[in-house]
Every structure is written in structure tokens, then in C-alpha cells.
Design an enzyme around this catalytic site. Structure first.
Site, PDB file in Angstrom:
ATOM      1  N   LYS A  83       0.844  -1.198   0.000  1.00 44.82           N
ATOM      2  CA  LYS A  83       0.000   0.000   0.000  1.00 44.82           C
ATOM      3  C   LYS A  83       0.879   1.248   0.000  1.00 44.82           C
ATOM      4  O   LYS A  83       1.565   1.532   0.973  1.00 44.82           O
ATOM      5  CB  LYS A  83      -0.911   0.053   1.225  1.00 44.82           C
TER       6      LYS A  83
ATOM      7  N   GLU B  33      10.357   0.658  10.258  1.00 48.34           N
ATOM      8  CA  GLU B  33      11.371   1.689  10.013  1.00 48.34           C
ATOM      9  C   GLU B  33      10.673   3.001  10.303  1.00 48.34           C
ATOM     10  O   GLU B  33       9.825   3.439   9.528  1.00 48.34           O
ATOM     11  CB  GLU B  33      11.853   1.582   8.559  1.00 48.34           C
TER      12      GLU B  33
ATOM     13  N   CYS C 147      13.411  10.520   7.176  1.00 49.57           N
ATOM     14  CA  CYS C 147      13.381  10.072   8.568  1.00 49.57           C
ATOM     15  C   CYS C 147      14.756  10.146   9.209  1.00 49.57           C
ATOM     16  O   CYS C 147      14.877  10.334  10.408  1.00 49.57           O
ATOM     17  CB  CYS C 147      12.824   8.658   8.664  1.00 49.57           C
TER      18      CYS C 147
ATOM     19  N   GLU D  89      10.018  15.029  15.830  1.00 49.64           N
ATOM     20  CA  GLU D  89      10.385  14.947  14.420  1.00 49.64           C
ATOM     21  C   GLU D  89       9.492  15.908  13.642  1.00 49.64           C
ATOM     22  O   GLU D  89       8.264  15.772  13.643  1.00 49.64           O
ATOM     23  CB  GLU D  89      10.186  13.515  13.920  1.00 49.64           C
TER      24      GLU D  89
END
Lengths: 476, 286
Positions: A182, A256, A290, A387
Site C-alpha cells: 500500500k 522503520e 526520517c 520529528e
């Protein structure tokens, strides 16, 4: 600074259809119980195409197709033959590289310079690398005859749409699994073009299935009983939910997740090179990375010098049309992401950090955010902890190597880190102590299919890339 | 094992009154009682019943020991594990006296020797240089994940325990072990072996008591990096712990699906389950 003439890459190489179905069992099919949504160009807000949204029934259909392909074709097939299909895919990706790069930049908003020179070449490289493993799995260090798991359910993010697809699909197929993938709801188009590439390569139907949709589609996929392996790249919060939802099952899971990497500059580092690395570390792909070096730790004695050079360099960054070959900073991927960046940077100012951006004109339409740095940041500030996933850098200082290690590790994340120093022994000393899965010394944001990538702590578990990346898809 | 009762033996001398042992926890290299003051009877002895606070103290001790233990050279860690085997060999009869079959004690000793030898080899076997397409050099090497919470299997009491502890610590992790409540005495005796084997305090912490009571505190503890559920037999309890472990994304080794042959070659899986791969890059050039 002189003006550059516009150098736009042509869109004509991309043949966009008005609408796309789901790719199940080798064919594009209409959703049975889902709806549809639109994918837009974040640089202009123009609608690019209408895309099917898979409901739970569609996900079930895709998993069944993948299971059938696993049982009847892909599982029994020799590694030698699986390898040849993967090599074919790698070659077609190279042949259609320009088309893929333009479409990626259109759908994602990233500069064509990056999609053309980084993303797509790495996609081809990943298929080449893992193709070669398909018939050599007994030599990978997991025993003489490691077995595949079955159907892999894979959910990927919007920051590197096709590259994340390659990171997921190449090792899964090489090890003999079949997949249902997906893509993110804001960037589904290159995955659908990849489905056409699978057709072009005559990949047996059902080996790769693509179900487009948003969070609910991903959840249906992750929780489907027919899925033996779940691979997810995305936010730490969603990763936690997935870890909870697969608890008690035998599904193998790799995650991850997010990061808040420290990029550490010592006083003996070559300043110009370090500044290039800092800029690349945080402004590459609009900071939608990331492993972005979003916390700059500068040794106090060179703080002024580094800041002056950094601001001078930032003033030369070109923000604008992603399809312009001179563009360094493209569009923010979505309105929602732009909101998040704005909210967090406003909190940064409110908490007392000092904000600076170079003079920078933002286009009227689309989602844009100027490259931004915060100075006077302390470890407790939210811009130093959360983040942001945008072109926003927080600058902190340190005095001793021990303090640099302490501050770098002071986060629940542990994905990546950077070290800038001329002293080799210090690099190795630091690398030992930094709790991060990837440590870049005197460089940053480098990727290669042969090299494992993944995080410590709350940045997730498992590695992608390299020999180690095979483990996620093998029964070991 | 006579601990007498003030009786008179055949020679007219009073029989010696034995010294009974009080069984305690093993935390940070010391032998505290449970802070809760609770205990439960096992084979006419009282065994400490660890509490939530004991779990926290043990995690604290394990965390404090990570830096030193993971920073110890692989050679040194191997020597210390081998020293455990030496000490265990010397106490062989004591375990047999507790009811551990002699063959199992031997196997447990040999297991320490097997893992001792892995300390300086696992990095070579699971790490490698990567042929990067560009002017860079990079190296991937495994590193310990940190503090590992372990629910130890009940059977075999000694070999099962050794088989889950040794692979976790040989690579530089530290452990907090919840010992199965049915057979704690070999575990406590093992802690005496560990305490005299040059193993730094806090590397192994053994808590007796009821894992069903303390397990969720360990699984949910934010300063524990990984969880080994090998000793869990109730699937629902295992699922509950695995969910709790998701809070800080602990690496989870799930309970085995069937009976485990503990005497078989253990392989490397128990070591690699608690290792991270770190890849370090550097440009190449002149």
C-alpha cells in the site's frame, strides 16, 4: 548571485490516465467495496489523477491473489528464475527512468534533480542488488536453506514513494515471498506505474499487488490473517499501533520509523564541507527524510564561523518548481504536512528559540515552506525533540566529545547520526558511542542497496538493504 | 544434607546443627531480599517473591551496567563467560543436590563454554563491509541492544535458564530475568556462581517470584530495550506482554510454538535477536 534561466524538465514523457484502479492478480481492477480519492501535485494543487481506495474486501482479494501466486508460482519457482524477473524489472526501471522521475516529482513535489539523480537510480540499484541474492540465499548467513514466509503486507510513506517500494518489494521477491503493497495516499502514482512495469516484465500475476488507499486500507492489510509478514515505514506512533496489532500473532514484523538525528560538527572539521553536509542533511527532499540531520550540534569554539557559513549557503538555495532542474527545495508534500511544520515552528518561536530563513519568495499556489533554522535551542525545546519532517534545523552547541555524545543520544529515536571532524580516532570513538543504526562520518544522507539501514530504540526494528535486509523476509 | 535437630549421634557427640540458607534475589551483583518483604515456600525453604519495585531496581542496575559491559572487549567478555563455566563445574554437586540431573548440569556448563567462544566471533559472522557504489567506505557491525527483559523457561530449570541468559549477555547486553516460580532454587544457586565469576554487578539480575505478576511491569518498562518471552506458556499472557512491549518498541522474542529441545545445538538466533546493526560510512579520497 546571478539569476538562473528556468530549466524545466518536460512533462510530456509522462502519460497520466484520468483514473487508476487497484493492481490485483496482475490486472488493474475496480474496487469492490472501496471508493476513490484524488492525487494532487503539491507544487500547484492541480489534480493529477483519480485513484481507487481499497476497502477491506479489496485488501482481502489482493491477499488471496498474493497467496495463490505464492503457492502456485512464485514459491515453487527456482531462485535462478526469480532472479531473472527481478533483473528484468531493474532494467525496465532504468529504461523508463526519466518517466518515473518526472512522475515522482509531479506527485511528490520533490525536485527533479533528486528524483532523477538519487531516487530512481537507487530504485534500479535495489532491484539489481536483490536480484542477485535470489539464487544465493543459502550463502547469506541464515543457514543452508532459508525459507520465505508467504504473503508480505507492506505499507510505505510518501517521502520516497518509489524508493521505499523498491526497498520493500525487491528483497521480498528475491527471498520468494509475494507482496501486497500500500503506497501513501498522497503519492500513489509511481507505484501504479511500477505495476505497469511488472506487467511489462511478465511477472506472474499476483506476485506483486498494489492496493491504494489511506490509513484504513493500511490497517486492513496489516491485520489481515493471510499476511505472514508486515513491513512498515512511517511514523513511530503508527509503528507502535502496528506492533500492538500484530502482538500474539506469528506475523514477522519490521518497522522503520522516525528519527531526530544529530549532525555533530567538531572544531577541526573543514567548515565548507561540513556546511554542505548540514544543508544536505536537513534540506534534502525538503527535510522529508526520517534520517534527516535535524539537530545540528556545533562545538562552541566554531559556532559563529559555522553559522555564518551556513546562512550564506542557505541564501543560495533555490526554492520553487520541482520540475526545474535548478531547484534545490521543492514543495511540501501535503497541506497536512505543511500544517504540522508550521505548528511546530511556531512552538519553536514561542518557546524562545530564534528563527531565521533566507530571503525567499514562495509561490502563490501549492504547499511551500522556506528553509529555516532555529538557534538558541535547548534540549527541552519541542523543536529539538519532535520529528518535524520538514526543512527546519535546530542548532545546539557542545563543548566536549562526551557532551556531544550525551546530547546526540538524548532522544528516544536512534536512526542516524553525523560526525564532522578531521580526526579519525575521534570518528571511531564517536561511532562506537552513538546509539544509531547509521552513522555518517564526514558525509550525510548516503544510501546504497548493499548497506543495511534501520534504527535503534524507538526508530524501529529490522534492517533494510544489504545482506541483513534479507532476514526480514526469511523464516529465521 | 543433615541439618540435625540437636540429636545425639552414636558416638555420644551432639549432632551438628546445619546452617540453613536464606534464598534472596540477585540485583546489581548483590543479594537483597524482596523490598516487599514477601516470600513463598519451595522445598521447605522460603524464596523471595519479587515485587514491582524489585523489577524497577533490577532494571536500574541492568541499565547502569550496560555501558561498562558493552564497552568491555569481546575477548574479556568471553573470558568471563568461560569463568562462569569454570565456577559452575566446581559447584556441579550442589546443583545435583538440588535435584538437577547431572547430565543437565554438564550440558549447562558446556553451554557457557559454547557461548563464551562466540563473544569475539559474532561480529565477524554477522558484520561485513559493504561494496558501496561510490567513493565511500562503510562497515556494518552488530551491537548490543541494551537491557533485555527475560521470562525464563520453567523446565529444564538450569539448562533452560542458562540457554536464555548466556546468549543475551555474551554480545554485551545486560538482563533482568524473571525466574519461573516452580523451580527457583537452581536459579538462585546460579546467581551465586555468577557473583563469583568476575561478571560485573548488574549484568545479570535474577528475580524469583511470580512472572505472571511482575511480567507486565518488565514488559512495559520504558528503559528496557528488548523482551524474551521464551518462558511464557499462556498465549494470552504472552500477547498482553507483547502489547505492553510496543510502548517503546522493544524487540520481542516470542514464545516458542512447540516444545524446545534444549540439548540441541542452540544456533545463533538467540544472540542475533538482541543485536542491532550499525553501519558507519566515510568518504574515500586523497
Amino acid at each position: 548571485m546571478f539569476e538562473y534561466a528556468p530549466a524545466p524538465e518536460s512533462r510530456s514523457v509522462v502519460d497520466l490516465k484520468p483514473s487508476y484502479g487497484l493492481f490485483i492478480g496482475g490486472d488493474f481492477v475496480e474496487p469492490g467495496d472501496g471508493g476513490s480519492f484524488k492525487s494532487i501535485n503539491p507544487a500547484s494543487e492541480e489534480v493529477l489523477a483519480e485513484v481507487a481506495e481499497a476497502g477491506p474486501g479489496d485488501v482481502d482479494r489482493a491477499v488471496r491473489a498474493a497467496r495463490r501466486a505464492y503457492d502456485e508460482v512464485w514459491g515453487p519457482m527456482s531462485g535462478r528464475d526469480r532472479a531473472k524477473y527481478l533483473f528484468r524489472i531493474a532494467r525496465i526501471v532504468q529504461e523508463r527512468a526519466r518517466e518515473l522521475a518526472v512522475l515522482e516529482s509531479l506527485d511528490n513535489g520533490k525536485p527533479i534533480r533528486e528524483s532523477r539523480d538519487v531516487d530512481i537510480p537507487l530504485v534500479a540499484a535495489h532491484f539489481f542488488y536483490y536480484a542477485g541474492w535470489a539464487d544465493k540465499l543459502g550463502h547469506a548467513g541464515f543457514g543452508p536453506d532459508p525459507r520465505p514466509l508467504g504473503v508480505a503486507g507492506q505499507v510505505i510513506p510518501w517521502n520516497f514513494p518509489l524508493l521505499m517500494l523498491a526497498w520493500k518489494i525487491a528483497p521480498a521477491l528475491a527471498t520468494g515471498n509475494t507482496v501486497v503493497l500500500k503506497p501513501a495516499e498522497t503519492t500513489p502514482l509511481t507505484a501504479l506505474l511500477f505495476a505497469e512495469i511488472c506487467q511489462q516484465a511478465d511477472l506472474p500475476p499476483g506476485v506483486v499487488n498494489i492496493v491504494t488507499g489511506a490509513g484504513a486500507t493500511g490497517q486492513a492489510l496489516v491485520e489481515h490473517d493471510g499476511v505472514a509478514k508486515v513491513a512498515f515505514t512511517g511514523s513511530t506512533d503508527v509503528g507502535r499501533q502496528i506492533a500492538r496489532s500484530v502482538a500474539g500473532t506469528r506475523k514477522k514484523l519490521t518497522l522503520e520509523l522516525g528519527g531526530k538525528a544529530a549532525n555533530i560538527v567538531f572544531d577541526d572539521a573543514p567548515v565548507d564541507q561540513a556546511v554542505e553536509g548540514i544543508v544536505n542533511g536537513i534540506f534534502f527532499n525538503q527535510g522529508h527524510v526520517c534520517c534527516a540531520g535535524s539537530r545540528l550540534l556545533v562545538q562552541e569554539s566554531v559556532y559563529d564561523e559555522v553559522l555564518v557559513a551556513l546562512k550564506r549557503r542557505m541564501a543560495q538555495l533555490r526554492l520553487g518548481d520541482p520540475l526545474d532542474k535548478n531547484t534545490d527545495i521543492g514543495a511540501i508534500n501535503s497541506a497536512a504536512q505543511l500544517d504540522r511544520i508550521r505548528t511546530l515552528t511556531e512552538i519553536g518561536s514561542a518557546e524562545g528559540a530564534e528563527r531565521w530563513s533566507p530571503p525567499c519568495e514562495l509561490p502563490d499556489r501549492g504547499f511551500w515552506f522556506a528553509p529555516t533554522i532555529f538557534t538558541g535551542v535547548s534540549q527541552t525545546h519541542r523543536i529539538a525533540r519532535d520529528e518535524i519532517f520538514g526543512p527546519v534545523l535546530s542548532v545546539l552547541t557542545f563543548r566536549t566529545p562526551a557532551e556531544a555524545v550525551e546530547k546526540a543520544n538524548n532522544t528516544p529515536y536512534g536512526l542516524s547520526a553525523g560526525i564532522w571532524t578531521d580526526k579519525g580516532s575521534r570518528i571511531l570513538w564517536m561511532a562506537d558511542r552513538l546509539r544509531a543504526g547509521v552513522v555518517w562520518a564526514n558525509t550525510f544522507n548516503k544510501f546504497d542497496p548493499t548497506s543495511p539501514f534501520g534504527g535503534f530504540k524507538e526508530s524501529g526494528y529490522g534492517r533494510e538493504g544489504g545482506r541483513q535486509g534479507l532476514e526480514a523476509y526469511l523464516d529465521v | 544434607m543433615s541439618d540435625g535437630g540437636g540429636m545425639v549421634d552414636g558416638g555420644g557427640r551432639p549432632e551438628r546443627v546445619g546452617v540453613r540458607k536464606t534464598y534472596k534475589l540477585f540485583i546489581g551483583g548483590k543479594f537483597p531480599r524482596s523490598e516487599s518483604g514477601r516470600s513463598y515456600p519451595v522445598q521447605n525453604s522460603n524464596v523471595a517473591l519479587a515485587s514491582r519495585k524489585d523489577v524497577r531496581d533490577a532494571v536500574l542496575a541492568a541499565r547502569a551496567a550496560v555501558k561498562g559491559w558493552s564497552g568491555t572487549t569481546a575477548y574479556n567478555r568471553g573470558q568471563i563467560l568461560y569463568r562462569v563455566a569454570e565456577m559452575l563445574e566446581g559447584r556441579r554437586d550442589q546443583f545435583v543436590g538440588l535435584g538437577v540431573p547431572a547430565a543437565e548440569v554438564d550440558e549447562a556448563i558446556d553451554r557457557w563454554v559454547w557461548y563464551a567462544g562466540w563473544s569475539d566471533k559474532i561480529t565477524q559472522v554477522y558484520g561485513n563491509a559493504n561494496p558501496v557504489a561510490g567513493p565511500y567506505f562503510n562497515l556494518s557491525a552488530p551491537e548490543p541492544t541494551g537491557v533485555v527483559g527475560v521470562l525464563a523457561p520453567a523446565e529444564p530449570a538450569l539448562l533452560g535458564l542458562v540457554s536464555v541468559v548466556a546468549p543475551a549477555i555474551v554480545t554485551g547486553n545486560t538482563v533482568v530475568v524473571l525466574v519461573a516460580d516452580t523451580s527457583p532454587l537452581p536459579a538462585i544457586t546460579l546467581s551465586e556462581v555468577l557473583a563469583t565469576s568476575d561478571l560485573p554487578g548488574g549484568v545479570v539480575n535474577l528475580l524469583t517470584g511470580r512472572p505472571t505478576e511482575t511480567g507486565s511491569w518488565l514488559a512495559g518498562h520504558m528503559d528496557v530495550n528488548a523482551l524474551d518471552l521464551t518462558g511464557v506458556t499462556d498465549p494470552e499472557f504472552g500477547t498482553e506482554l507483547e502489547r505492553a512491549a510496543a510502548g517503546n518498541l522493544k524487540r520481542v522474542l516470542r514464545p516458542p510454538t512447540g516444545p524446545v529441545d534444549w540439548a540441541a545445538d542452540p544456533g545463533t538466533g538467540r544472540m542475533t535477536a538482541f543485536l542491532e546493526t550499525k553501519t558507519v560510512w566515510h568518504p574515500k579520497g586523497i
